[in-house]
Write an enzyme that holds these catalytic residues in place. Sequence first.
Site, short mmCIF file in Angstrom:
data_model
loop_
_atom_site.label_atom_id
_atom_site.label_comp_id
_atom_site.label_asym_id
_atom_site.label_seq_id
_atom_site.Cartn_x
_atom_site.Cartn_y
_atom_site.Cartn_z
CG HIS A 66 -1.85 -1.15 1.29
ND1 HIS A 66 -1.83 -2.04 2.33
CD2 HIS A 66 -2.80 -1.59 0.43
CE1 HIS A 66 -2.75 -2.98 2.11
NE2 HIS A 66 -3.34 -2.72 0.97
N GLY A 118 -6.21 -6.27 -2.24
CA GLY A 118 -6.49 -7.68 -2.04
C GLY A 118 -7.18 -8.28 -3.25
#
Length: 342
Positions: A66, A118
């Site tokens: 991230h 994800g």
Amino acid sequence: MSTDKITFLTNWHATPYHAPLYLAQSKGYFKEEGLKVALLEPNDPSDVTEIIGSGKVDMGFKAMIHTLAAKARNFPVTSIGSLLDEPFTGVVYLKDSGITEDFRSLKGKKIGYVGEFGKIQIDELTKYYGMTADDYTAVRCGMNVTKAIIRGDIDAGIGLENVQMVELAEWLASQNRPRDDVQIVRIDQLAELGCCCFCSILYIANDAFLAANPEKVQKFMRAVKRATDYVLAEPAAAFEEYVDMKPIMGTPVNRKIFERSFAYFSRDLKNVSRDWAKVTNYGKRLGILDADFQPNYTNQYLSWTLDADSTDPLGDQKRMAELQKEVACEGGFKRLQVASSA
């Protein structure tokens, strides 16, 4: 920020592996460094890098993948250290779900994920197993993957070995079912990454804040290093103090999550260059980073001697898996002895 306090946003609601941060506060380590620190929790973990990148908050926790993606989206953030090194991350499921270690068993299933990456990871994996992204149903769950599995809203979800697997194991025990009915298919193994470092949890900071406050940041990192040293030296006492500060931590499940997180705590807090190279390449493979992307990390705010890198990272992963199985069965605090280069 207009305040003289450092504002710090965690990656999740208060969690057992956040202990070094909260203990640096409760034990007065920040104060002894002349710092005032406000600790904040997110409503949505997906917002953390944007909030820090926008300058609304100075620092925070976020996973490596991230942090890289944030820079790619022009959010000016940089990793300045590591909290957790390579926690095992994957598709977590219960044995009665019809899912197995074969990725193709996800076909027709509902798979929960925290934030968009994800889904990107699972979508990318489908092409290696003769599937497409349409062969499963993605369900965004935020911080509620465990609850969604228990309720039956999803068949499996992306989670951590030291968090969601523990929560599900304890729920199974409460239902008089074997704890090992919860299983994980690790994403790093499915993707043949050679490390689980994409989900290493990092200390990150806004770039403008870093540039304007290098001494403050160095002091902050010195305080959390001191707290990490305490956690590693006296884990049982450290957890009790954490519970005193955060009474919500005082449950058997949270104690077990803390035990399972213990082996992942970074001893020297450094960013591991080898891991950053692997995850940067993985990000390019996922299509979230450009070919010429340069990773956004530094160790310049760590004012102590850093440990040498492991000489056998793949072997460490195998040994860590066995060690974590022992901790799952026996409890307690165990760490891997890592062979490193001189």
